[in-house]
Structures are given as structure tokens and as C-alpha cells.
Scaffold this motif. Structure first.
Motif, PDB file in Angstrom:
ATOM      1  N   LYS A   6       0.833  -1.210   0.000  1.00  0.00           N
ATOM      2  CA  LYS A   6       0.000   0.000   0.000  1.00  0.00           C
ATOM      3  C   LYS A   6       0.864   1.255   0.000  1.00  0.00           C
ATOM      4  N   ALA A   9       2.132   1.597  -3.468  1.00  0.00           N
ATOM      5  CA  ALA A   9       1.073   2.069  -4.361  1.00  0.00           C
ATOM      6  C   ALA A   9       0.870   3.567  -4.206  1.00  0.00           C
ATOM      7  N   PRO A  19      -0.532  -2.756  -7.767  1.00  0.00           N
ATOM      8  CA  PRO A  19      -1.976  -2.984  -7.649  1.00  0.00           C
ATOM      9  C   PRO A  19      -2.395  -4.421  -7.972  1.00  0.00           C
ATOM     10  N   GLY A  23      -4.569  -6.504  -5.508  1.00  0.00           N
ATOM     11  CA  GLY A  23      -5.799  -7.122  -6.000  1.00  0.00           C
ATOM     12  C   GLY A  23      -5.871  -8.595  -5.660  1.00  0.00           C
ATOM     13  N   TRP A  39      -8.360  -2.631  -7.841  1.00  0.00           N
ATOM     14  CA  TRP A  39      -6.909  -2.717  -7.959  1.00  0.00           C
ATOM     15  C   TRP A  39      -6.500  -3.188  -9.350  1.00  0.00           C
ATOM     16  N   GLN A  42      -6.831  -0.438 -11.804  1.00  0.00           N
ATOM     17  CA  GLN A  42      -5.701   0.491 -11.662  1.00  0.00           C
ATOM     18  C   GLN A  42      -4.475  -0.074 -12.367  1.00  0.00           C
ATOM     19  N   PRO A 121      -9.532   2.160  -5.283  1.00  0.00           N
ATOM     20  CA  PRO A 121      -9.099   1.197  -4.266  1.00  0.00           C
ATOM     21  C   PRO A 121      -8.526   1.896  -3.039  1.00  0.00           C
TER      22      PRO A 121
END
Length: 135
Positions: A6, A9, A19, A23, A39, A42, A121
Motif C-alpha cells: 500500500k 502504491a 496494484p 488485488g 486494484w 488500476q 481502491p
């Protein structure tokens, strides 16, 4: 690991694998399919030919009984990566289901289906982590 993904990201919006991994966590571990879909969308916005994101979008479509949509995603995953073992198995399963319903799959093999919009997300490791590329 999820926390670090995260952070990646949030700080690096150019790596399509971050992502995808998030996901996979959402889809496979948490069963949060809408979040997983976000995700993958993305990831596909960064790289429309990411075969893992395409295949997993197909798996989510199959889980929603949208076999035609799933077939399109699996075909696109195979265009992006012809030897993708999960997409090969999934496209055959979708083809068989379509044959049972009498609906012919009419998706050209060279078309890339990329969804246009999804929720943003906010939060999600594959069962087969060693099969995914390192980021």
C-alpha cells in the motif's frame, strides 16, 4: 507485506504490479471482489496488457456468472501472454460454459478489453506467489 504494498502504491503510481498484488490479496485472501477489481483496473490503466490483472478480472466476472465478460478477459490475458497457464485453463472453462448455454464467444483474440471506470481502491498474496514477477 500488504502494508508495504500500500505504501508502494501510494508513493509509486507507475508500477502495475503493485496494484496486481494488492488485488490478489483482496480477491484470493479476503474475498473482497469489488476492491480487487478496483486494484486490477488500476493496474490495467498503467499496463493494459498485464496478463495477471486481465486473468483475475475474468475470474471475478466468472464468480459473478458473467461468462461472456470472463471469456473476453481470459482471451485478452492470452493475447498478452500466450502461455499464461491460469488463463489457458480459465478460457477453456469459460468456452465450455458458453457452449453449454449455446452462446458462441464472439470476442476477437486481438482485442484488449480494458474497463473504463471503477471505484477507487483503498486496501489486499497470491496462492502461487512464486509464479508472479518480482516488483
Amino acid at each position: 507485506a500488504e502494508h508495504h504494498l500500500k505504501l508502494a502504491a501510494a508513493s509509486d503510481g507507475t508500477n502495475d504490479w503493485v496494484p496486481v498484488y494488492l488485488g490478489i490479496i483482496a480477491q484470493k485472501w479476503r474475498k473482497e471482489y469489488d476492491r480487487a477489481k478496483s486494484w486490477y483496473i488500476q493496474a490495467l490503466s498503467l499496463n493494459p496488457t498485464n496478463s495477471w490483472a486481465l486473468n483475475n478480472m475474468g475470474e471475478i466476472a466468472m464468480a459473478s456468472n458473467d461468462v461472456e465478460q470472463a471469456f473476453a478477459f481470459f482471451e485478452d490475458a492470452l493475447v498478452a501472454e500466450p502461455g499464461h497457464k491460469y488463463a489457458l485453463a480459465n478460457v477453456q472453462r469459460a468456452r465450455d460454459l458458453l457452449a453449454c448455454t449455446g452462446v458462441p464467444p464472439l470476442v476477437p483474440k486481438d482485442s484488449m478489453h480494458v474497463p473504463k471506470e471503477a471505484p477507487s481502491p483503498t486496501e489486499f498474496m497470491p496462492d502461487d506467489l512464486h509464479a508472479l514477477p518480482a516488483i
